[in-house]
Structure formats: structure tokens, C-alpha cells
Design a protein around this motif. Sequence first.
Motif, PDB file in Angstrom:
ATOM      1  N   HIS A  10     -30.032 -17.520  15.290  1.00 47.39           N
ATOM      2  CA  HIS A  10     -30.068 -16.071  15.096  1.00 47.39           C
ATOM      3  C   HIS A  10     -30.604 -15.327  16.315  1.00 47.39           C
ATOM      4  O   HIS A  10     -30.266 -14.176  16.528  1.00 47.39           O
ATOM      5  CB  HIS A  10     -30.920 -15.724  13.864  1.00 47.39           C
ATOM      6  CG  HIS A  10     -30.212 -16.082  12.588  1.00 47.39           C
ATOM      7  ND1 HIS A  10     -29.254 -15.269  12.013  1.00 47.39           N
ATOM      8  CD2 HIS A  10     -30.286 -17.182  11.812  1.00 47.39           C
ATOM      9  CE1 HIS A  10     -28.784 -15.855  10.924  1.00 47.39           C
ATOM     10  NE2 HIS A  10     -29.400 -17.018  10.771  1.00 47.39           N
ATOM     11  N   ASP A  11     -31.488 -16.005  17.107  1.00 48.65           N
ATOM     12  CA  ASP A  11     -32.109 -15.321  18.246  1.00 48.65           C
ATOM     13  C   ASP A  11     -31.554 -15.853  19.558  1.00 48.65           C
ATOM     14  O   ASP A  11     -30.775 -16.782  19.555  1.00 48.65           O
ATOM     15  CB  ASP A  11     -33.631 -15.551  18.233  1.00 48.65           C
ATOM     16  CG  ASP A  11     -34.227 -15.086  16.924  1.00 48.65           C
ATOM     17  OD1 ASP A  11     -33.857 -13.995  16.475  1.00 48.65           O
ATOM     18  OD2 ASP A  11     -35.031 -15.855  16.351  1.00 48.65           O
TER      19      ASP A  11
ATOM     20  N   GLY B 195     -17.933 -15.528   6.516  1.00 48.89           N
ATOM     21  CA  GLY B 195     -17.765 -14.411   7.464  1.00 48.89           C
ATOM     22  C   GLY B 195     -19.055 -14.034   8.153  1.00 48.89           C
ATOM     23  O   GLY B 195     -19.167 -12.941   8.724  1.00 48.89           O
ATOM     24  N   ASP B 196     -20.072 -14.947   8.132  1.00 48.90           N
ATOM     25  CA  ASP B 196     -21.348 -14.559   8.746  1.00 48.90           C
ATOM     26  C   ASP B 196     -21.505 -15.069  10.182  1.00 48.90           C
ATOM     27  O   ASP B 196     -22.542 -14.864  10.810  1.00 48.90           O
ATOM     28  CB  ASP B 196     -22.548 -14.983   7.868  1.00 48.90           C
ATOM     29  CG  ASP B 196     -22.427 -16.417   7.399  1.00 48.90           C
ATOM     30  OD1 ASP B 196     -21.541 -17.133   7.927  1.00 48.90           O
ATOM     31  OD2 ASP B 196     -23.204 -16.827   6.525  1.00 48.90           O
ATOM     32  N   ASN B 197     -20.480 -15.705  10.736  1.00 46.34           N
ATOM     33  CA  ASN B 197     -20.536 -16.103  12.157  1.00 46.34           C
ATOM     34  C   ASN B 197     -20.523 -14.852  13.027  1.00 46.34           C
ATOM     35  O   ASN B 197     -19.915 -13.841  12.658  1.00 46.34           O
ATOM     36  CB  ASN B 197     -19.344 -16.996  12.510  1.00 46.34           C
ATOM     37  CG  ASN B 197     -19.332 -18.257  11.674  1.00 46.34           C
ATOM     38  OD1 ASN B 197     -19.166 -18.180  10.454  1.00 46.34           O
ATOM     39  ND2 ASN B 197     -19.531 -19.400  12.290  1.00 46.34           N
TER      40      ASN B 197
ATOM     41  N   THR C  25     -20.994  -9.614  12.983  1.00 42.91           N
ATOM     42  CA  THR C  25     -20.532 -10.725  12.132  1.00 42.91           C
ATOM     43  C   THR C  25     -19.028 -10.552  11.911  1.00 42.91           C
ATOM     44  O   THR C  25     -18.493  -9.432  11.950  1.00 42.91           O
ATOM     45  CB  THR C  25     -21.225 -10.736  10.755  1.00 42.91           C
ATOM     46  OG1 THR C  25     -20.816  -9.572  10.043  1.00 42.91           O
ATOM     47  CG2 THR C  25     -22.739 -10.796  10.867  1.00 42.91           C
ATOM     48  N   ASN C  26     -18.364 -11.662  11.620  1.00 42.69           N
ATOM     49  CA  ASN C  26     -16.920 -11.577  11.394  1.00 42.69           C
ATOM     50  C   ASN C  26     -16.593 -10.671  10.211  1.00 42.69           C
ATOM     51  O   ASN C  26     -15.619  -9.912  10.251  1.00 42.69           O
ATOM     52  CB  ASN C  26     -16.343 -12.974  11.156  1.00 42.69           C
ATOM     53  CG  ASN C  26     -16.359 -13.818  12.414  1.00 42.69           C
ATOM     54  OD1 ASN C  26     -16.456 -13.287  13.532  1.00 42.69           O
ATOM     55  ND2 ASN C  26     -16.283 -15.133  12.253  1.00 42.69           N
ATOM     56  N   LEU C  27     -17.413 -10.743   9.167  1.00 46.25           N
ATOM     57  CA  LEU C  27     -17.109  -9.922   7.986  1.00 46.25           C
ATOM     58  C   LEU C  27     -17.240  -8.432   8.308  1.00 46.25           C
ATOM     59  O   LEU C  27     -16.390  -7.622   7.913  1.00 46.25           O
ATOM     60  CB  LEU C  27     -18.018 -10.308   6.817  1.00 46.25           C
ATOM     61  CG  LEU C  27     -17.678  -9.641   5.485  1.00 46.25           C
ATOM     62  CD1 LEU C  27     -16.221  -9.878   5.079  1.00 46.25           C
ATOM     63  CD2 LEU C  27     -18.620 -10.134   4.377  1.00 46.25           C
TER      64      LEU C  27
ATOM     65  N   PRO D  54     -11.554 -21.800   3.558  1.00 44.25           N
ATOM     66  CA  PRO D  54     -12.444 -22.869   4.043  1.00 44.25           C
ATOM     67  C   PRO D  54     -12.767 -22.702   5.521  1.00 44.25           C
ATOM     68  O   PRO D  54     -11.923 -22.267   6.313  1.00 44.25           O
ATOM     69  CB  PRO D  54     -11.625 -24.140   3.798  1.00 44.25           C
ATOM     70  CG  PRO D  54     -10.668 -23.775   2.730  1.00 44.25           C
ATOM     71  CD  PRO D  54     -10.347 -22.323   2.920  1.00 44.25           C
ATOM     72  N   ASP D  55     -13.995 -23.058   5.879  1.00 44.77           N
ATOM     73  CA  ASP D  55     -14.471 -22.817   7.233  1.00 44.77           C
ATOM     74  C   ASP D  55     -13.747 -23.695   8.259  1.00 44.77           C
ATOM     75  O   ASP D  55     -13.264 -24.789   7.929  1.00 44.77           O
ATOM     76  CB  ASP D  55     -15.982 -23.111   7.295  1.00 44.77           C
ATOM     77  CG  ASP D  55     -16.688 -22.239   8.308  1.00 44.77           C
ATOM     78  OD1 ASP D  55     -16.006 -21.543   9.084  1.00 44.77           O
ATOM     79  OD2 ASP D  55     -17.935 -22.250   8.311  1.00 44.77           O
ATOM     80  N   ARG D  56     -13.695 -23.208   9.499  1.00 43.73           N
ATOM     81  CA  ARG D  56     -13.182 -23.997  10.638  1.00 43.73           C
ATOM     82  C   ARG D  56     -14.112 -25.210  10.833  1.00 43.73           C
ATOM     83  O   ARG D  56     -15.340 -25.035  10.838  1.00 43.73           O
ATOM     84  CB  ARG D  56     -13.209 -23.091  11.868  1.00 43.73           C
ATOM     85  CG  ARG D  56     -12.976 -23.778  13.186  1.00 43.73           C
ATOM     86  CD  ARG D  56     -13.213 -22.837  14.360  1.00 43.73           C
ATOM     87  NE  ARG D  56     -12.141 -21.894  14.568  1.00 43.73           N
ATOM     88  CZ  ARG D  56     -12.199 -20.863  15.432  1.00 43.73           C
ATOM     89  NH1 ARG D  56     -13.276 -20.649  16.143  1.00 43.73           N
ATOM     90  NH2 ARG D  56     -11.169 -20.054  15.561  1.00 43.73           N
ATOM     91  N   PRO D  57     -13.554 -26.417  11.043  1.00 43.60           N
ATOM     92  CA  PRO D  57     -14.426 -27.577  11.301  1.00 43.60           C
ATOM     93  C   PRO D  57     -15.276 -27.339  12.561  1.00 43.60           C
ATOM     94  O   PRO D  57     -14.746 -26.905  13.589  1.00 43.60           O
ATOM     95  CB  PRO D  57     -13.444 -28.727  11.535  1.00 43.60           C
ATOM     96  CG  PRO D  57     -12.137 -28.258  10.999  1.00 43.60           C
ATOM     97  CD  PRO D  57     -12.133 -26.761  11.060  1.00 43.60           C
TER      98      PRO D  57
END
Length: 357
Positions: free
Chosen positions: A147-148, A223-225, A261-263, A292-295
Motif C-alpha cells: 500500500h505504501d 478491482g482493488d489493484n 484502483t481499477n474499480l 477471476p483474477d489474473r494469475p
Amino acid sequence: MVHGHEPKRVLITGGAGFIGSNFLLRMVPRYPSIQFVNLDKLTYAGNLTNLRGIERADNYMFVRGDVADPALVASLFSTHKFTSVVHFAAESHVDRSIMAPLAFTRSNTLGTVTLLEAARQVWAGKAAGARRFLHVSTDEVFGSLGHDSLFTEETPYNPRSPYSASKAAADHFVRAYAHTYKLPVSISNCSNNYGPYQFPEKLIPLVIMRAAHGQPVPVYGQGDNVRDWLHVADHCEALDLILHMGAPGETYLVGGSNECTNLNLVTTLLDLVDEQLGHPKGHSRSLIQFVPDRPGHDFRYAICADHLRQSLGWQPRYTLESGLRQTVAWYLSHMDWLQSVTDRSYMDYFQSQYGMA
Ligand code: NAD
Ligand code: TYD
């Protein structure tokens, strides 16, 4: 400190792709006394219609070919006596690198070494200021942040996808040529770009295209990346500065401090599409579909661009808000371009992967 390099004959690789075509559209009219040769293989991601604005210019020519072809690259160096290289050509999509990594090794790593080798042979004994090899790389070579904290020029390499590993290997070769053979190189590591002419496999054009057609919009995981977005025009301005004034052997991180974030990004894009198409506010948000998330999905990228700002005086012109607004307007008025470049076989794979219509 500012160092002068006066490019005279420049090899641009991958100039029919997203960033390369934006760079040529900027540079060819701006520098009429510089000759530009664009070497591009025209993969699915290369599109000559991007370059209509300059294709007839006296200081521009196109050559179709592979940067990993040593005979072709050597003959271009011998014919055109390049003073400078700006190397964009690469396979660039992380999801495709997960499906089929070998093409990434060939174009991104072997292709870069092929260019370095030609430059080494031809530039031996020339003054460093008179020649420059600008290698266009990505912040993804540094891996994933929590996060930082921010990536800086000192961050250790930690690539985690086949795409970023192939780019990291290329960066290491560029530095090895600088150290061993004193090749005058610059490396730029930039964050995620967006803007006109981006192939619609990447998040931003994909969302705009699908929303305009009322199709579901895939968001990986929750969507939190986080990505740090930069308008392609601001990246091209940075590359212009680095080419002319960058110090030989130096690395510059490029980013606009636009973390999202992506979302949040997808929601903003859907709202802009609604606004510009005259739909009721919030109309397209129901298109969001969590898939489903990207590997191995990297969580966060974020850039500290202090070195570039302080040493070369760069600053981005677009905010994320103004850049996204301009970009949505551009795609909505270029639906024919989107239609013409879409890779049907990949989109079929993509849609079946996520169970989408
Ligand atoms: P892109 O996929 O849109 O375009 C790549 C271009 O390279 C295409 O025109 C393609 O035909 C050409 N190409 C591919 N393999 C080739 C080969 N073997 N020989 C000759 N040409 C070949 O990519 P992009 O988004 O414009 O990225 C350009 C460069 O910038 C890449 O090196 C990428 O790693 C780097 N980069 C991209 C981003 C981004 O967000 N798009 C961010 C930072 C760095
Ligand atoms: P992308 O544009 O592929 O760039 P990169 O993987 O190089 O950062 O993806 C940007 C972010 O968006 C990334 O976190 C993956 C995510 N993403 C989605 O959620 N849905 C999609 O359909 C795509 C293509 C990407």
C-alpha cells in the motif's frame, strides 16, 4: 545536470504501436531536420493507419521487419548511419505473455540485444554525445508494491510476469552494454500509459469500447489493484527530453502520480462514456462484471518521478481527470479505428475465458 545530444538520423522501433505512433506524430513535424526510420514488424498491435498524419513527410520512412533479425538491423544501420535509436518495439500485453511467453522472449529480449549489437558495431569509437540508444521500458520490472512507498531509480528489479521478466532482461542487457562497451544508453521506466491509438486489449480502451456497445466490462478480482496512469502525450514529452538532454548511462522513471484502483478507474470511465453519449448518470455501471483474477496479478505500481522532474524539468500536462475525458472523447469519435484493429481471435479467447458475450 543536462547533457546535449543532437539526433540527426533516428531509428524508431515499434513506431506503428500505441506509444511509438504517438511519439512519431509528435516528433516528425516538430523536428523537420531529423530523419526518422520506423522499423516495425506490424504484429496484431502495429497499425500503419495510426501514422497517416506523417506518412508522406520528407523526414519519415517505414520499414517492415523484425528487430530480432540481425541481418536486417545491421543493413539498416549501415544504410542510414543512425545517430540515435528510440526502442519501443515489444510484445506488451501481460495477459498474452501468460498465455504464450516465448514471443516475449524473442521480441523483447533477443530483439533488444540484436539492436544493441548493431549499435555497438557501428558506433565504436564515436563520441558519446553524438550517439544515443534510448531504451523504452516499464515500471513493471520492479515488481509489485504494497500500500505504501514508490518505485525510484534505486528500486531493485523483481519482475513477476513473463512480460516484465522479458523487459527486465532487456534492461539488464542495455546496462551491460553501457558498462562493458561504453555504449551511450538511456533507460526510461514508465508507468501505465493511456490515450489515443492504444490497442483495445488494454484496460482503458477495452472498457470504453465495451461500454459504448453495452457489453459487460471485466474487472479482475475485486478491482482493488492500483496503477499509476500517465497520458501518452506526457510520456512522449519525457522521451523527447531524455533523448535530447538525458545523461548517458542514466535511468529515468516516468509517472504522473495518478494512482487509482481499477474499480475506481472503470467506474470513472463508464460515467464519462454515459456523459458523452447522453445516457442517464450511472447507466453503464451495471456493466461491471467481476471475473477471476489474473494469475500472479501485481497489486500496485507507483512512480516517484523526482529525478526526471528535477534534472530535465519535465512535468505532465494532463491530470487524470482531463486525460481520461480527452481519451474517452477520442475513442468515441474513432469507433471505426477500434473496429478495424480489434484482434478477433484474441477477443474470442478473452470472452470465452470470462464467459462473456
Ligand atoms: P504496442 O503493443 O502498442 O506496440 C508495440 C509495437 O511493436 C507494435 O507496432 C508491434 O508491431 C511492434 N513489434 C512487436 N514486436 C516486434 C518485433 N519483433 N520487431 C519489430 N516490431 C515489433 O506497445 P506500446 O504500448 O506502444 O509499448 C511500447 C513500448 O513501451 C514497449 O517496449 C513497452 O514495454 C513500453 N511501455 C509501455 C507502457 C504502456 O502502458 N503501454 C508503459 C511503459 C512502457
Ligand atoms: P492492463 O491495461 O492490461 O495493463 P498492465 O497489466 O500492464 O498494468 O491492465 C491494467 C489493470 O487492469 C491491471 O491491474 C489488470 C486490470 N484489468 C482488468 O481488471 N480487466 C481487464 O479486462 C484488463 C485487460 C485489465
